[in-house]
Design a protein around this motif. Structure first.
Motif, PDB file in Angstrom:
ATOM      1  N   VAL A 200      64.627   8.837 -48.363  1.00  0.00           N
ATOM      2  CA  VAL A 200      65.122   9.604 -47.188  1.00  0.00           C
ATOM      3  C   VAL A 200      66.660   9.850 -47.234  1.00  0.00           C
ATOM      4  N   SER A 201      67.138  10.803 -47.056  1.00  0.00           N
ATOM      5  CA  SER A 201      68.748  11.024 -47.265  1.00  0.00           C
ATOM      6  C   SER A 201      69.119  10.394 -45.881  1.00  0.00           C
ATOM      7  N   GLY A 202      70.346   9.728 -45.948  1.00  0.00           N
ATOM      8  CA  GLY A 202      70.963   9.218 -44.816  1.00  0.00           C
ATOM      9  C   GLY A 202      70.815   7.878 -44.349  1.00  0.00           C
ATOM     10  N   THR A 203      69.646   7.129 -45.167  1.00  0.00           N
ATOM     11  CA  THR A 203      69.148   5.814 -44.950  1.00  0.00           C
ATOM     12  C   THR A 203      69.738   5.021 -45.721  1.00  0.00           C
ATOM     13  N   ASP A 204      69.464   3.448 -45.375  1.00  0.00           N
ATOM     14  CA  ASP A 204      69.791   2.407 -46.158  1.00  0.00           C
ATOM     15  C   ASP A 204      68.626   1.537 -46.253  1.00  0.00           C
ATOM     16  N   SER A 205      69.030   0.338 -47.142  1.00  0.00           N
ATOM     17  CA  SER A 205      67.940  -0.311 -47.659  1.00  0.00           C
ATOM     18  C   SER A 205      67.138  -1.011 -46.357  1.00  0.00           C
ATOM     19  N   SER A 206      67.622  -1.234 -45.178  1.00  0.00           N
ATOM     20  CA  SER A 206      66.761  -1.466 -44.171  1.00  0.00           C
ATOM     21  C   SER A 206      65.794  -0.715 -43.845  1.00  0.00           C
ATOM     22  N   ILE A 207      65.902   0.476 -44.051  1.00  0.00           N
ATOM     23  CA  ILE A 207      64.675   1.479 -43.731  1.00  0.00           C
ATOM     24  C   ILE A 207      63.679   1.315 -44.872  1.00  0.00           C
ATOM     25  N   GLY A 208      64.054   1.120 -46.043  1.00  0.00           N
ATOM     26  CA  GLY A 208      62.961   0.762 -47.058  1.00  0.00           C
ATOM     27  C   GLY A 208      62.276  -0.370 -47.001  1.00  0.00           C
ATOM     28  N   ALA A 209      63.040  -1.608 -46.438  1.00  0.00           N
ATOM     29  CA  ALA A 209      62.587  -2.625 -46.086  1.00  0.00           C
ATOM     30  C   ALA A 209      61.570  -2.528 -45.015  1.00  0.00           C
ATOM     31  N   THR A 210      62.079  -2.003 -43.958  1.00  0.00           N
ATOM     32  CA  THR A 210      61.008  -1.751 -42.746  1.00  0.00           C
ATOM     33  C   THR A 210      59.826  -0.845 -43.146  1.00  0.00           C
ATOM     34  N   ILE A 211      59.735   0.152 -44.119  1.00  0.00           N
ATOM     35  CA  ILE A 211      58.624   0.739 -44.514  1.00  0.00           C
ATOM     36  C   ILE A 211      57.600  -0.274 -45.219  1.00  0.00           C
ATOM     37  N   LEU A 212      57.966  -1.168 -45.875  1.00  0.00           N
ATOM     38  CA  LEU A 212      57.318  -2.071 -46.842  1.00  0.00           C
ATOM     39  C   LEU A 212      56.824  -3.050 -45.834  1.00  0.00           C
ATOM     40  N   GLU A 213      57.606  -3.614 -44.831  1.00  0.00           N
ATOM     41  CA  GLU A 213      57.112  -4.671 -44.144  1.00  0.00           C
ATOM     42  C   GLU A 213      56.304  -4.384 -43.163  1.00  0.00           C
ATOM     43  N   TYR A 214      55.920  -3.156 -42.479  1.00  0.00           N
ATOM     44  CA  TYR A 214      55.257  -2.651 -41.725  1.00  0.00           C
ATOM     45  C   TYR A 214      54.096  -1.751 -42.367  1.00  0.00           C
ATOM     46  N   ASN A 215      54.041  -1.677 -43.819  1.00  0.00           N
ATOM     47  CA  ASN A 215      52.983  -0.854 -44.411  1.00  0.00           C
ATOM     48  C   ASN A 215      52.626   0.494 -43.839  1.00  0.00           C
ATOM     49  N   LEU A 216      53.852   1.130 -43.590  1.00  0.00           N
ATOM     50  CA  LEU A 216      54.147   2.599 -43.307  1.00  0.00           C
ATOM     51  C   LEU A 216      53.560   3.441 -43.849  1.00  0.00           C
ATOM     52  N   LEU A 217      53.279   3.167 -45.459  1.00  0.00           N
ATOM     53  CA  LEU A 217      52.577   4.036 -46.281  1.00  0.00           C
ATOM     54  C   LEU A 217      51.396   3.990 -46.540  1.00  0.00           C
ATOM     55  N   GLY A 218      50.690   2.942 -46.020  1.00  0.00           N
ATOM     56  CA  GLY A 218      49.356   2.697 -46.100  1.00  0.00           C
ATOM     57  C   GLY A 218      48.869   2.485 -47.515  1.00  0.00           C
ATOM     58  N   THR A 219      47.625   3.260 -47.682  1.00  0.00           N
ATOM     59  CA  THR A 219      46.779   2.846 -48.950  1.00  0.00           C
ATOM     60  C   THR A 219      47.781   3.325 -50.102  1.00  0.00           C
ATOM     61  N   ASP A 220      48.838   4.174 -49.998  1.00  0.00           N
ATOM     62  CA  ASP A 220      49.615   4.643 -51.083  1.00  0.00           C
ATOM     63  C   ASP A 220      50.478   3.487 -51.745  1.00  0.00           C
ATOM     64  N   MET A 221      50.839   2.434 -50.936  1.00  0.00           N
ATOM     65  CA  MET A 221      51.441   1.187 -51.495  1.00  0.00           C
ATOM     66  C   MET A 221      50.144   0.207 -52.040  1.00  0.00           C
ATOM     67  N   ALA A 222      49.111   0.230 -51.652  1.00  0.00           N
ATOM     68  CA  ALA A 222      48.180  -0.502 -52.352  1.00  0.00           C
ATOM     69  C   ALA A 222      47.776  -0.180 -53.748  1.00  0.00           C
ATOM     70  N   VAL A 223      48.087   0.804 -54.033  1.00  0.00           N
ATOM     71  CA  VAL A 223      47.752   1.315 -55.662  1.00  0.00           C
ATOM     72  C   VAL A 223      48.962   1.396 -56.507  1.00  0.00           C
ATOM     73  N   THR A 224      49.982   0.855 -55.683  1.00  0.00           N
ATOM     74  CA  THR A 224      51.328   0.990 -56.507  1.00  0.00           C
ATOM     75  C   THR A 224      51.743  -0.399 -57.548  1.00  0.00           C
ATOM     76  N   GLY A 225      52.030  -0.133 -58.589  1.00  0.00           N
ATOM     77  CA  GLY A 225      52.205  -1.208 -59.470  1.00  0.00           C
ATOM     78  C   GLY A 225      53.774  -1.695 -59.559  1.00  0.00           C
ATOM     79  N   VAL A 226      54.816  -0.873 -59.298  1.00  0.00           N
ATOM     80  CA  VAL A 226      56.026  -1.107 -59.563  1.00  0.00           C
ATOM     81  C   VAL A 226      56.970  -0.308 -58.210  1.00  0.00           C
ATOM     82  N   VAL A 227      58.058  -1.103 -57.437  1.00  0.00           N
ATOM     83  CA  VAL A 227      58.674  -0.751 -56.680  1.00  0.00           C
ATOM     84  C   VAL A 227      60.078  -0.705 -57.063  1.00  0.00           C
TER      85      VAL A 227
END
Length: 150
Positions: free
Chosen positions: A115-142
């Motif tokens: 997402v344009s204009g964001t920093d790593s804290s946004i990426g960490a928040t997305i992962l910490e609160y599982n905002l992507l749901g099942t998409d991340m469950a089948v992800t092998g590499v981040v």
């Protein structure tokens, strides 16, 4: 696999993966090559800012058709996906029967969550609160690819 990387790329990797992780990645790719109907591709999630999202990629300066992920196909993450899908079969070709070397399926699927204009804290928040749901469950590499000024 790390031995295949150039010295410049090795310097850019901030956290080297555990050998077990690399073995698992290779196992996923090999299973996909041997039996693509029963094994899904390796999923890679990419987080980042403006550059990772694909700055100005909507202008499509390289002539890709709009049907290829829209004009976002110009972003580096999608170029990375295309390169991996072309190079990996060449690296692992000797492990396959001769009839299986003509690969018409993708070994790697890259999802761009930048997402344009964001920093790593946004990426960490997305992962910490599982905002992507099942998409991340089948992800092998981040891959975290935020700007160096973060």
């Amino acid at each position: 696999m790390m031995d295949l990387l150039q010295s410049r790329l090795l310097r850019s990797i901030k956290v080297r993966p555990h050998p077990f992780v690399m073995e698992r990645v290779v196992e996923i790719i090999m299973n996909r090559m041997k039996n693509p109907n029963q094994h899904p591709p390796l999923r890679i999630a990419v987080f980042g800012g403006l550059v990772t999202e694909g700055f100005r990629s909507r202008f499509n300066s390289i002539g890709l058709s709009e049907s290829q992920n829209g004009f976002q196909a110009c972003a580096w993450s999608y170029k990375f996906e295309r390169v991996l899908n072309q190079v990996l079969p060449l690296l692992f070709d000797e492990h396959l029967p001769a009839s299986d070397t003509s690969q018409s399926f993708s070994l790697v699927e890259v999802k761009n969550y930048a997402v344009s204009g964001t920093d790593s804290s946004i990426g960490a928040t997305i992962l910490e609160y599982n905002l992507l749901g099942t998409d991340m469950a089948v992800t092998g590499v981040v891959i975290s690819s935020f700007g160096s000024n973060d």
